[in-house]
Each structure stands twice: as structure tokens, then as C-alpha cells.
Design an enzyme around this catalytic site. Structure first.
Site, PDB file in Angstrom:
ATOM      1  N   CYS A 431      47.907  27.826 -26.721  1.00  0.00           N
ATOM      2  CA  CYS A 431      48.878  28.903 -26.918  1.00  0.00           C
ATOM      3  C   CYS A 431      49.450  29.393 -25.605  1.00  0.00           C
ATOM      4  O   CYS A 431      50.456  30.109 -25.590  1.00  0.00           O
ATOM      5  CB  CYS A 431      48.232  30.061 -27.683  1.00  0.00           C
ATOM      6  SG  CYS A 431      48.279  29.804 -29.475  1.00  0.00           S
ATOM      7  N   ASP A 463      57.356  37.475 -39.821  1.00  0.00           N
ATOM      8  CA  ASP A 463      55.930  37.734 -39.995  1.00  0.00           C
ATOM      9  C   ASP A 463      55.185  36.489 -39.554  1.00  0.00           C
ATOM     10  O   ASP A 463      55.769  35.581 -38.952  1.00  0.00           O
ATOM     11  CB  ASP A 463      55.627  38.098 -41.458  1.00  0.00           C
ATOM     12  CG  ASP A 463      54.505  39.122 -41.579  1.00  0.00           C
ATOM     13  OD1 ASP A 463      53.411  38.839 -41.039  1.00  0.00           O
ATOM     14  OD2 ASP A 463      54.723  40.185 -42.188  1.00  0.00           O
ATOM     15  N   ASP A 464      53.883  36.424 -39.856  1.00  0.00           N
ATOM     16  CA  ASP A 464      53.098  35.266 -39.437  1.00  0.00           C
ATOM     17  C   ASP A 464      53.550  33.987 -40.129  1.00  0.00           C
ATOM     18  O   ASP A 464      53.336  32.888 -39.617  1.00  0.00           O
ATOM     19  CB  ASP A 464      51.613  35.509 -39.729  1.00  0.00           C
ATOM     20  CG  ASP A 464      51.014  36.534 -38.774  1.00  0.00           C
ATOM     21  OD1 ASP A 464      51.579  36.712 -37.683  1.00  0.00           O
ATOM     22  OD2 ASP A 464      50.004  37.155 -39.132  1.00  0.00           O
ATOM     23  N   ASP A 481      60.131  15.903 -39.409  1.00  0.00           N
ATOM     24  CA  ASP A 481      60.599  14.963 -38.390  1.00  0.00           C
ATOM     25  C   ASP A 481      60.632  15.674 -37.049  1.00  0.00           C
ATOM     26  O   ASP A 481      60.890  16.887 -36.978  1.00  0.00           O
ATOM     27  CB  ASP A 481      62.001  14.432 -38.716  1.00  0.00           C
ATOM     28  CG  ASP A 481      62.004  12.934 -38.958  1.00  0.00           C
ATOM     29  OD1 ASP A 481      61.463  12.225 -38.090  1.00  0.00           O
ATOM     30  OD2 ASP A 481      62.530  12.495 -39.993  1.00  0.00           O
ATOM     31  N   ASP A 504      65.835  12.599 -44.983  1.00  0.00           N
ATOM     32  CA  ASP A 504      64.872  12.255 -46.033  1.00  0.00           C
ATOM     33  C   ASP A 504      65.139  13.046 -47.309  1.00  0.00           C
ATOM     34  O   ASP A 504      64.971  12.522 -48.421  1.00  0.00           O
ATOM     35  CB  ASP A 504      63.445  12.540 -45.545  1.00  0.00           C
ATOM     36  CG  ASP A 504      62.989  11.545 -44.486  1.00  0.00           C
ATOM     37  OD1 ASP A 504      63.504  10.412 -44.479  1.00  0.00           O
ATOM     38  OD2 ASP A 504      62.134  11.908 -43.666  1.00  0.00           O
ATOM     39  N   GLY A 554      59.454  29.085 -37.153  1.00  0.00           N
ATOM     40  CA  GLY A 554      59.137  27.919 -36.349  1.00  0.00           C
ATOM     41  C   GLY A 554      58.209  28.264 -35.210  1.00  0.00           C
ATOM     42  O   GLY A 554      57.597  29.341 -35.161  1.00  0.00           O
ATOM     43  N   HIS A 555      58.128  27.337 -34.265  1.00  0.00           N
ATOM     44  CA  HIS A 555      57.252  27.498 -33.107  1.00  0.00           C
ATOM     45  C   HIS A 555      57.951  26.857 -31.914  1.00  0.00           C
ATOM     46  O   HIS A 555      58.551  25.782 -32.021  1.00  0.00           O
ATOM     47  CB  HIS A 555      55.912  26.802 -33.350  1.00  0.00           C
ATOM     48  CG  HIS A 555      54.982  26.876 -32.162  1.00  0.00           C
ATOM     49  ND1 HIS A 555      54.110  27.915 -31.967  1.00  0.00           N
ATOM     50  CD2 HIS A 555      54.815  26.036 -31.107  1.00  0.00           C
ATOM     51  CE1 HIS A 555      53.431  27.707 -30.840  1.00  0.00           C
ATOM     52  NE2 HIS A 555      53.849  26.572 -30.310  1.00  0.00           N
ATOM     53  N   ASP A 648      66.837   6.580 -46.141  1.00  0.00           N
ATOM     54  CA  ASP A 648      67.630   6.728 -44.920  1.00  0.00           C
ATOM     55  C   ASP A 648      67.093   5.760 -43.874  1.00  0.00           C
ATOM     56  O   ASP A 648      65.894   5.534 -43.758  1.00  0.00           O
ATOM     57  CB  ASP A 648      67.635   8.166 -44.411  1.00  0.00           C
ATOM     58  CG  ASP A 648      66.258   8.694 -44.061  1.00  0.00           C
ATOM     59  OD1 ASP A 648      65.277   8.270 -44.695  1.00  0.00           O
ATOM     60  OD2 ASP A 648      66.164   9.560 -43.168  1.00  0.00           O
TER      61      ASP A 648
END
Length: 783
Positions: A431, A463-464, A481, A504, A554-555, A648
Site C-alpha cells: 500500500c 466508499d470502500d 483486462d 469481451d 478503482g485503484h 474479440d
């Protein structure tokens, strides 16, 4: 903990791909400045060398011989290439504004956009005249005129407005080329009549009298009518009108089927809104250091610059000579060192061609002419081009990042200095590698994800985790992906990454609903990291929104390279008895079906070659346009035409994904190598041995080909294309032969210009290989 390359600490933005910036890119490529990210913004991937343009028009050179490849130069310089139109500069916030995409930050900016035709005060000129600048636009009109002449419907009379060296050279080059084309078509046809207009008392007013007389005699011998002291105040589809007491006096009209405008141009209109000091023609006023007199962070060179104390002619020789002094001063400005004075030459040699491999040399009071002068000019021009084409990029040494130190940049605040030291330190994993909240929050604040009432908790109230409601009667489709950047424009990379991830979902016939992103960005100063995130995610969100897919979270973390991926959820309808509705699967191919591919192949080899500077810029730009095209509309069209199976085409290449369809379907297939749609330059790159890193692994599927050993040598590259991994590739489908022609026509009408019928589905064979290769006329494949 891990070592990383030198982080981005300063942004140098080059606006325009003119001759001066070509020199700047070469200089920084030869001697990089650690911590500086260079970005070139230009509307075209190739920039013409003005000295060879008349020879191109005359037919002595082809397109590539007279155009400098800006993408290859950017690879050499380690610079980003952004194909976009600049609309303004916000000097207070140090941002360059671009049309239809996010602004770019800068620490130092340089302008080398050339000049813009000033036709606004001439009635009809903007509509009916062909301006020689910008040259890319002129080239399109010139090629269209050539095509008309070859069809026997070309102009009978051409007018050229402007009789400086550029206008005279262009007229003679056009006359030479068009006469040759007409004689080839009809040996006894009358030549095109040419009219030359100038507001001056003489043609070539900046050259000596002997040079003027040489060309006056030449033009007369070639039956060109020259109109001196002729000011044009109106242009129409029928010709040009000279100013006089009666503006519409019929005696003042000269008939012309085409009008070419080669008069004095000015600075781009957008420059007026920047607040920069400009001269009467709109050119940026600069001092002897090529620095704006009103902003020390902004430089200008070439035609767009008006140098204080000098009345420099708008000639390419000055733009070329300014390249190295400009590069030195840009470097010094970034480092806070004193700038050096540029001393322009007071006399220069002009070599003016006459269209027919003959040229006149003019320098001050001197002049001489002959075919040998043209050969001399040709040698000089080719040597100049070679300086920027023979770059030896593949042999360049990569600087050792372990030796990187934080440069002492000009105007670097104490906070930025601490950030620079932190960015150069060993980086944490876990992290500890997350991007800081102070960077992430403003980057996300700039995004406007599509509103979706099914998203109960998302980016609007972070939120989380996100909470998304699944409508009754639907099932979820999940896919993920992720890949690292292969193009240096974060905005376009974001669009392509989103398109790739959505592929996809579309291939399954599902409707995308939500997406979560995972992004990796190289560390740097907070401002640079935030700007990169904003660019990349803005491009991605535009694609997601257009597909009806809402970004919900997201991250973001640090890493050595820019990378982006998405986990995407889609929806498919489920009947009351639990059957999926409207789903396209890999299984389902039927013997007798036609195989159809919606996009051309070749992204793997093209970008492998691009990384070494071996691919032409226009090939890369064309490939990017296909990769930015969504498969959404194509999927709907395939469903409407009764597709039996679909997938695809991505990392495993065409052959790998086709085998994934034939195996569960219990069928074999036949591919027509000649029918495969191919991206421009892909076969050339394969011929050079430029293969994607995944190519060899994909090539192990060669055993699936029943008759690969029978392929003729001329088709070697097309055979290799079957193993080329694709990014944001097209959809491969199996559909009834009765629907094939209508489906193909519908796809091409939608803009899928590379779509093609490439083969057919066969009954299960004897097991010698499920895929058979055919080499025949593409048009026979739908039968």
C-alpha cells in the site's frame, strides 16, 4: 523496495512540428536532460520540409522523401507525441489548451507552428482559394487536382496569387507536373494556362534584379501571364478580381478554374487570446534569445516568431538555423542558466527551382543557374533529411537510471525540491505504492462518469467498494483486462485501454454496465502525476460513457511504467426458465458459415517497430484510429445479422482466437490469406522481422494449420500476421452466408472500413489441423 527511472520533474511542451522543433528534438535526443518530459503537439504525424516541397509537386520526390517523421523523432528524443489542435495557452495556470481533450501542463513552452494564411479580408478566398499553408491541407487539394487531370476533367486555367520565391516555385512545379500528366493522357491536348498575380511592382521582390529578370524571361517563355501591381480583393469559383475603383468591374476579373494562395501569412488566430505580445501580422514577438518579450516561460521560432530588431524573411533557412540556439536556450531556461543570444545571418543562399530539375541560386547581389545548381540543391536537401531520418534509434544506449540525480531546475519551490528527492528515492511496495490522496482527489474530480441509477454507491459518494443493483431478469457478465502503455499519449492510451477491456463484453453480446479501474503511474512531482492521471482517465471515461458503462471506482498505484486496466460488469437478459437471451458465444459456429473480421490486423508488429523508431508515423496514427474505434456498433450489427458465434481478436492473435472458436463448436475453418484486412505498414514491419514479444508464443499454434507448408513465399508476411497479437482488435464472427454481404455493407457504412470476409466454416475434418489456408480472390469468400 525498487529502483525506478528518473521521475518527471519538469514539462517542456513543443507546439508545432516545424523545422526549429525538429532540431530541438534531435538535440534533446542526442543529449537528454534527466527529469524533463518533452511533449510535441502537432496536428500531423509528418512535417514537410519546405525546401523539397516544389520538387514533390513537380514529381521528382515521393511523399516520404520530403516529409520528416515526427513520431520517429519523438521516439529518438524520448518525447511524447500528441496529435491534437492547440486552441490556447493559459499562462496563469501554465496549461496548453487542446481541442476536444484535456489541457496539458507546462513549465516551459515553445511555439513553432509556422504561419497561417491571412484570407479573412479577401471575399471568397477562404472558400475558393487553395492556401499553400498548412501544407498538409494543400497536399490533399493538390492530390485531388492531380486525380482530376488524370481523369481528363482537370482545370483549364490556374491562378497563383503571390509572386515571392514560394509562389514562383510552386507555379513552375505545378506547370511541369500537370503538363507531363496531360501529355501522357492526350499528347496533343492544350496545356493548362497559368496566371501569376503579385501586389508588388516586380516578381521575387526580395531578390536582386538579375534574378527577377531570369524568372521574368522564364515565365514568359512558358507562356505564364504575370500581373504586377495587382491586388486581389475577391475570389470566386470563376476566378479572381483585382481591386480598383469599381470592385465588380468585369474588366478586373481574370478567369481561373483553380486559385492557389501563396501570399504573406500571419500568426494563428489562437495566439491573439494568449496575451502574448505579437506584431502587426500576429507573430509572437521574441528577443534575441528567442524568448517571448512578455513571458519568460514561452519561446517561439521559425515563421511564427517576430524577432525584435530584425526584419527576417519568412524563409525555411531561418527556422532551420534557429533549431540549435532554441534547443540550448530551452535547456538553459529549464535549468535556470543564462540564455544565449541568437545572431541571425544577414545574407543567405536561396536555391529556387524551376520545376524541371533546373535551379537558380540567389544570394545578395550574386546569382547563377543551371542543372548543376538543381543537383547541388538536391544534395543539400537530401543531406538535411538524412540528419533526421537516419537516427539509429535501435542502437541508442539507455541511460542508467541508477545514476540519476535530481537536477536543479529553475523556479523549483522548496516543496517541489522535496518531492523530487522523494521521487528519486527507493520506492515502497504494498500500500506504500498507492498514489497519494492529494494527487488522486483532484484527478478524479475532473472526471464525469455516466450517471446510472443502478449504481447505489459509486464515485459520486465514494466508499470502500461500489454497490450496484442488478435488474430483475438479467445476469452479470464479468471480464477484466490490464496492460502497460504502448503509446506515449496518456489520453489516447486511456481510450484504447477502455476499448480493449470492453471488447469481451461486446463480443458476448452483453451491455456494459459498470467498470472499476486499476492504474499504474510513474512517480514524479504531484502536478505531473495528477496531470497524467487526468489525461488517461479522461480518455477512458469518454469511451466508457459512450458505451453506457459507468466508472464506479478503482485503484491507482506507482510503478515503472504507465499502465491501465478495467474490471467490467455487463448485463445479459435471462428468460424465466433461466436461458440466456441474445448472447454470442465462441461455441456455435456452423459448417457453411462465413468468417468475418471487423478490424484490420497488425497492431503487434507495428508497435514493436514503433518502439525502435522503425515504423512510419502515419502507420502508427492510422493504427491508433482503428484501436480507438469501439466494437459496440459492430457487435450490434453482428447480432442483427444472426451471428452464430463471436469473439474479440486480442493477445492470442487471429489464429489463436479462431481455434478457441472451432474447438468447442466441433468444426474446422478455412482462412483466405489474401482476404485478410491489414493495417498500413504491418506487412512491411513483419518483413523487417519486427515481432511483438508475444508473437513467438502465438506461433506455436502453427500446428493448428493443416497446410502451412504449402503457403507461397510471397505470402510469408500474411501467414505471420495470423500470430500477431492485437490490442483493441476487431470482432471475429461466424454468421450465415445469406447474411454475409448485407452485414459487411452495414459495417462499412458504420465506419468499420477495415471489415472484411476472411474465410468460411468447414465440417469437422480428419484431425490433420482444424484450420486450412486458402490463397484466392477475396471477393469469392462469401460464396
Amino acid at each position: 523496495m525498487q529502483n525506478i527511472p528518473t521521475p518527471v520533474l519538469r514539462d517542456l511542451v513543443l507546439i508545432g512540428g516545424g523545422h526549429s522543433h525538429v532540431g530541438v528534438l534531435k538535440a534533446f535526443g542526442m543529449q537528454p536532460l534527466p527529469g524533463v518530459r518533452i511533449t510535441l503537439i502537432c496536428t500531423d504525424a509528418h512535417t514537410p520540409y519546405s525546401g523539397m516541397l516544389p520538387g514533390y509537386v513537380a514529381g521528382h520526390y515521393d511523399f516520404d522523401s520530403v516529409h520528416l517523421d515526427l513520431l520517429r523523432l519523438c521516439v529518438f528524443a524520448g518525447a511524447r507525441f500528441i496529435q491534437a489542435e492547440v486552441t490556447g495557452i493559459d499562462r496563469n495556470h501554465r496549461k496548453v489548451h487542446l481541442r476536444s481533450r484535456p489541457a496539458l501542463d507546462y513549465d516551459v513552452v515553445s511555439i513553432n507552428t509556422g504561419s497561417t494564411p491571412q484570407t479573412g479580408n479577401i471575399a471568397g478566398a477562404a472558400e475558393f482559394a487553395v492556401c499553400v499553408k498548412p501544407i498538409a491541407s494543400f497536399n490533399q487539394r493538390w492530390l485531388a487536382l492531380l486525380a482530376q487531370v488524370r481523369q481528363g476533367v482537370g482545370p483549364k486555367r490556374i491562378a497563383v496569387v503571390g509572386a515571392g520565391a514560394g509562389g514562383v516555385e510552386l507555379l513552375l512545379a505545378m506547370q511541369h507536373r500537370l503538363d507531363k500528366e496531360i501529355r501522357a493522357l492526350q499528347p496533343n491536348a492544350a496545356p493548362i494556362a497559368f496566371e501569376l498575380f503579385t501586389a508588388s511592382a516586380h516578381i521575387l521582390p526580395t531578390h536582386n534584379a538579375r534574378v527577377q529578370n531570369r524568372f521574368a524571361t522564364l515565365l514568359k517563355s512558358r507562356k505564364v501571364r504575370v500581373h504586377c501591381n495587382a491586388r486581389i480583393d475577391q475570389v470566386s469559383a470563376q476566378g479572381v478580381h483585382q481591386s480598383g475603383l469599381e470592385p465588380l468591374d468585369a474588366n478586373r476579373w481574370t478567369a481561373a478554374d483553380a486559385v492557389f494562395w501563396v501570399t504573406q501569412a500571419g500568426g494563428g488566430a489562437w495566439l491573439q487570446d494568449t496575451g502574448l505580445a505579437c506584431d502587426a501580422h500576429g507573430f509572437v514577438r521574441v528577443n534575441a534569445q528567442l524568448q517571448s518579450i512578455s513571458d519568460t516561460r514561452i519561446f517561439a521560432a521559425g515563421d511564427v516568431a517576430s524577432m525584435e530588431g530584425f526584419a527576417l524573411e519568412k524563409a525555411g533557412v531561418f527556422a532551420v538555423r534557429m533549431g540549435m540556439p532554441l534547443a540550448r536556450n530551452l535547456r538553459n531556461a529549464l535549468l535556470g542558466k543564462p540564455l544565449k543570444t541568437y545572431h541571425p545571418q544577414t545574407r543567405w543562399l536561396a536555391l529556387i527551382s524551376t520545376g524541371d530539375r533546373y535551379a537558380v541560386a540567389s544570394r545578395g547581389a550574386l546569382d547563377f543557374a543551371g542543372t548543376w545548381v538543381w543537383r547541388w540543391k538536391d544534395w543539400i536537401d537530401r543531406r538535411f533529411m538524412a540528419r533526421f531520418t537516419d537516427l539509429g534509434i535501435a542502437q541508442m544506449a539507455t541511460p542508467d537510471s541508477s545514476d540519476a540525480t535530481a537536477p536543479a531546475f529553475a523556479d523549483q519551490s522548496e516543496d517541489e525540491s522535496e518531492q523530487a528527492l522523494s521521487a528519486l528515492a527507493m520506492r515502497c511496495g504494498g500500500c506504500g505504492a498507492k498514489v497519494g490522496a492529494s494527487v488522486l482527489a483532484p484527478a478524479l474530480a475532473a472526471l464525469v462518469p455516466l450517471y446510472n441509477p443502478a449504481v447505489l454507491v459509486g464515485l459520486q459518494s465514494p466508499d470502500d467498494a461500489a454497490i450496484v443493483q442488478v435488474p430483475e431478469g438479467y445476469a452479470l457478465v464479468h471480464t477484466v483486462d490490464f496492460f502497460r502503455a504502448f503509446v506515449d499519449d496518456p489520453y489516447r492510451f486511456g481510450k484504447i485501454a477502455a476499448n480493449h477491456a470492453l471488447g469481451d463484453i461486446f463480443a458476448m453480446g452483453a451491455q456494459p454496465q459498470t467498470a472499476t479501474a486499476i492504474a499504474t503511474v510513474p512517480p514524479g512531482l504531484d502536478r505531473q502525476t495528477q496531470a497524467t492521471l487526468t489525461q488517461m482517465m479522461t480518455g477512458a471515461v469518454e469511451v466508457l460513457n459512450a458505451a453506457g458503462c459507468t466508472l464506479v471506482g478503482g485503484h491507482t498505484g506507482e510503478g515503472q511504467e504507465l499502465a491501465l486496466g478495467f474490471a467490467i460488469n455487463g448485463l445479459v437478459a435471462v428468460s424465466p426458465n433461466g436461458e440466456l437471451q441474445g448472447v454470442m458465444r465462441k461455441a456455435g459456429m456452423q459448417a457453411g458459415d462465413v468468417l468475418l473480421l471487423t478490424k484490420p490486423l497488425g497492431t503487434g508488429t507495428l508497435f514493436a517497430a514503433h518502439a525502435l523508431g522503425l515504423a512510419r508515423g502515419r502507420w502508427i496514427e492510422a493504427a491508433l484510429r482503428h484501436m480507438e474505434q469501439s466494437n459496440f456498433g459492430a457487435a450490434q450489427t453482428l447480432q442483427a445479422h444472426g451471428a452464430h458465434a463471436c469473439t474479440d481478436v486480442t493477445g492470442f492473435g487471429l489464429l489463436g482466437h479462431l481455434v478457441e472458436m472451432t474447438r468447442p463448436s466441433g468444426v474446422d475453418a478455412e482462412i483466405n490469406l489474401s482476404a485478410l484486412p491489414v493495417l498500413d505498414g504491418a506487412l512491411e514491419c513483419l518483413g523487417l522481422g519486427q515481432l511483438s514479444s508475444l508473437h513467438n508464443a502465438n506461433a506455436r499454434m502453427r500446428s493448428a494449420l493443416a497446410n502451412a507448408d504449402e503457403v507461397e513465399p510471397r505470402q510469408t508476411q500474411r501467414l505471420s500476421l495470423l500470430f500477431d497479437p492485437q490490442t483493441a482488435g476487431g470482432l471475429l464472427t461466424s454468421l450465415p452466408v445469406s447474411q454475409a454481404a448485407a452485414c459487411l455493407q452495414a459495417l462499412q457504412a458504420q465506419g468499420y472500413s477495415g471489415s472484411a470476409i476472411i474465410g468460411r466454416v468447414l465440417p469437422l475434418g480428419d484431425g490433420n489441423g482444424p484450420i486450412r489456408l486458402l490463397d484466392g480472390p477475396p471477393q469469392n469468400m462469401e460464396q
